[in-house]
Design a protein around this motif. Sequence first.
Motif, PDB file in Angstrom:
ATOM      1  N   ALA A 174      -1.716   6.181   0.136  1.00  0.00           N
ATOM      2  CA  ALA A 174      -0.971   6.218  -0.987  1.00  0.00           C
ATOM      3  C   ALA A 174      -0.051   5.208  -1.147  1.00  0.00           C
ATOM      4  CB  ALA A 174      -0.650   7.788  -1.442  1.00  0.00           C
ATOM      5  N   LEU A 175       0.745   5.190  -0.099  1.00  0.00           N
ATOM      6  CA  LEU A 175       1.875   4.216  -0.273  1.00  0.00           C
ATOM      7  C   LEU A 175       1.291   2.728  -0.223  1.00  0.00           C
ATOM      8  CD1 LEU A 175       4.343   6.121   1.835  1.00  0.00           C
ATOM      9  CD2 LEU A 175       4.682   5.516  -0.449  1.00  0.00           C
ATOM     10  N   ALA A 176       0.332   2.632   0.788  1.00  0.00           N
ATOM     11  CA  ALA A 176      -0.204   1.079   0.546  1.00  0.00           C
ATOM     12  C   ALA A 176      -0.662   0.628  -0.757  1.00  0.00           C
ATOM     13  CB  ALA A 176      -0.908   1.128   1.647  1.00  0.00           C
ATOM     14  N   ASN A 177      -1.032   1.511  -1.546  1.00  0.00           N
ATOM     15  CA  ASN A 177      -1.761   1.191  -2.845  1.00  0.00           C
ATOM     16  C   ASN A 177      -0.288   0.742  -3.596  1.00  0.00           C
ATOM     17  OD1 ASN A 177      -4.127   1.952  -2.643  1.00  0.00           O
ATOM     18  ND2 ASN A 177      -3.908   4.027  -3.288  1.00  0.00           N
ATOM     19  N   ALA A 178       0.586   1.198  -3.390  1.00  0.00           N
ATOM     20  CA  ALA A 178       1.838   0.850  -4.355  1.00  0.00           C
ATOM     21  C   ALA A 178       2.645  -0.371  -3.708  1.00  0.00           C
ATOM     22  CB  ALA A 178       2.947   1.979  -4.233  1.00  0.00           C
ATOM     23  N   VAL A 179       2.728  -0.558  -2.232  1.00  0.00           N
ATOM     24  CA  VAL A 179       3.413  -1.510  -1.763  1.00  0.00           C
ATOM     25  C   VAL A 179       2.512  -2.683  -1.191  1.00  0.00           C
ATOM     26  CG1 VAL A 179       5.002  -1.940   0.527  1.00  0.00           C
ATOM     27  CG2 VAL A 179       4.962   0.236  -1.105  1.00  0.00           C
ATOM     28  N   ASP A 180       1.445  -2.472  -0.912  1.00  0.00           N
ATOM     29  CA  ASP A 180       0.525  -3.484  -0.317  1.00  0.00           C
ATOM     30  C   ASP A 180       1.033  -4.187   0.707  1.00  0.00           C
ATOM     31  OD1 ASP A 180      -1.325  -5.560  -0.188  1.00  0.00           O
ATOM     32  OD2 ASP A 180      -0.519  -6.889  -1.555  1.00  0.00           O
ATOM     33  N   PRO A 181       1.307  -3.629   1.902  1.00  0.00           N
ATOM     34  CA  PRO A 181       2.136  -4.214   2.917  1.00  0.00           C
ATOM     35  C   PRO A 181       1.055  -4.781   3.979  1.00  0.00           C
ATOM     36  CG  PRO A 181       1.720  -1.524   3.359  1.00  0.00           C
ATOM     37  CD  PRO A 181       1.243  -1.985   1.925  1.00  0.00           C
TER      38      PRO A 181
END
Lengths: 384, 384
Positions: free
Chosen positions: A306-313
């Motif tokens: 979920a966080l990767a969707n927002a942050v695109d790390p």
Amino acid sequence: MPTMTSADLRVHNQVRLLRAVHDSPGPLTRAEAARRLDVGRNTAAALVGELEEAGLLHEVPAAASGRGRPTTNLVPHSGGPVVYAADVREDSWMLAAFGLGGAMTELERGEHDRTPAVFADLRRAVAAHATARLAAVGLAIAGPILDGRLLHISHLGWDEVDLDRHLGSDWPSAVAGNDARLAGLAEARRGVLRGTGTAMHFHIDFDIGGTLLLDGRAQPGAHGIAGEFGHMPLTGSPLECMCGVRGCWSLDVGTNALARRFGGEPGYGSGRRLGREILASAEAGYVEAGRAIDDNAAALGRGLGALANAVDPEAISLSGLGIDLLRLRRDLIEAELAAGLMAFRRSRPPRLLAGTVGEMGPLRGAAEIAWDAILTPEWVGARL
Amino acid sequence: MPTMTSADLRVHNQVRLLRAVHDSPGPLTRAEAARRLDVGRNTAAALVGELEEAGLLHEVPAAASGRGRPTTNLVPHSGGPVVYAADVREDSWMLAAFGLGGAMTELERGEHDRTPAVFADLRRAVAAHATARLAAVGLAIAGPILDGRLLHISHLGWDEVDLDRHLGSDWPSAVAGNDARLAGLAEARRGVLRGTGTAMHFHIDFDIGGTLLLDGRAQPGAHGIAGEFGHMPLTGSPLECMCGVRGCWSLDVGTNALARRFGGEPGYGSGRRLGREILASAEAGYVEAGRAIDDNAAALGRGLGALANAVDPEAISLSGLGIDLLRLRRDLIEAELAAGLMAFRRSRPPRLLAGTVGEMGPLRGAAEIAWDAILTPEWVGARL
DNA sequence: GGTTTTTGTTCGCCTCAAGAACTTAACAGC
DNA sequence: GCTGTTAAGTTCTTGAGGCGAACAAAAACC
């Protein structure tokens, strides 16, 4: 973009040179430094000369490597500045000195009684080891620090503990940061995240703390309390969290979640111990413990997706229990991470990495922010 | 920290001067510019003189204001560079020219058939309005853009649409960005977020897009696809999202969520129309519509609270439907936001602001990234 | 009409980094 | 063991940049 005059150029380049020395993984030669800064050999000689003069750098003959006239290695000056870094955990603390380049010397460590009295101990320890060389102090604290001053650590009952009041002002430029953020900073500067542009780090202990890292800088947020990713409702827990919110991710990931599952009391101390035991049981093959670890790992992966969707790390690194989870259930974490990713991102998931800095991460990160306070045109310029 | 020689200083300061002119809300005088850049009046004269020479800036006598010798206003050069910006939406597009300082001139607009053929139209339009003054093109696109090239817009059926292939390479430095990110950038540069350090912006349309803004820069992430906050499971929806993930925040916020509630078909076009009707009904006092708006607003607030825990923004601005929700149900949004905040943060919640840039936000943001490509030492230096 | 205030202009000064030419200290090959 | 090669260090000159001081100019104030 700061103002700059031709006179400021010198200091600008001297700071760049010191940073290059500080950030270099191995020893840095003068010739190599000139190349890295893209300045001439003559300019490099002038820069180094003045820094040596100012007691900030020292030259020692370098072992010849291949052909050509041998050069010198740039090393910290024996009388140069050092920073102290402290890591204040829930029941213990540690103080260490760090030189330019990151060499660590442990100074003192101790237990504490879970009251802010620990800061008096720390103050005493710093005073006991005081040197004229001490240039800055960095503090890692296991909890949020509002505006660099106010601690709110619910599980210790610290409500509005004022750092300035407890530490006094007899130190040179003290800077404080959350432990998870500083652990991430350490990975970005000296660990597995070195060289990444956009990255995240998560420290998994009894709960989850983390930080967003952009070009080697750990983002503090507007009040220095960014990074509480563990207190987002990412995995649908129905429970109420100690932080005052329902459904936090941290309720499903970390040793507290493990302990709760077996009827243990969640909490920073007992929960962590019990969690570790469950981890060991799982490794020994006990099915129930294994399931608990699975669920923990799955919830971890789902939240990361979920966080990767927002942050695109570009990469995500883990420390603490996260390293164990990665070792035991990487496949599960990655599968859940992928399931949480928007479909079109699944072909390029973030790299999922185990942190390499180790237990001293927060301490090393605290040293980094202390050095960051030193390696500025203002400080170096004043030092001449 | 870039390398810098005394010769680079000129360009460095010239870029700072141009940026000051570009970013200034009102007209900027030469004297004021000298103060802002913290350079002497003589230096400012030299900088401006060379920029006028290079056709990048023009001086016009300024109306005298108070005592003292009157000065000049720094305005764009009549032959100076312009950027074109395009906003490509799901069914329409628009092209406009922007001068230094942000003055907009609409060039062309049109509908399209929801296929990538729109880019051929756009290409034709740019060619039709081609000038030697055109220095960069910025593109706002209503969907994620991977690595600045590949579009993945599921509801249009665009799977791996290659921007480079469709646009060709006959343009000077084209830069593309997601529309919500660019709308946020516009707020940060010329709107309600001007001057903020850590901020977030959310554009609420049929779903939610957003961006993290740090010191006026919209964070792109590792592959340029950061900001899909709407595709995090923040509000516990049980539904499956078009993006391929279950439980997305966007399933509860935006016009699609409104439409779905009344049995309408979610979708970028019909959903948006129906959503607007429901909004109007709610304003007219229909109870069911009001409840739908309430739930939308509550879900919005709850998600914002969760994100604020992680990001610690100083302010959050909204555009699109968000402005209506804020107008109608600010109290509800703020209450839910507070409920999602960790308890110790509730005394300092982020400011919740309605965006002021308006519908042209993505277009203005696209112009900003295009100007960002121009206002660099490299470009200005090459121009002399 | 003189004074004050703000800005533009000119000129000499100091600093910086670059570049060229030369020197030095290692290694390599015979 | 001598010579050539290679990579650095060193020295000196050169061009550029911004600053500060002194002066001039153009408005408003009294």
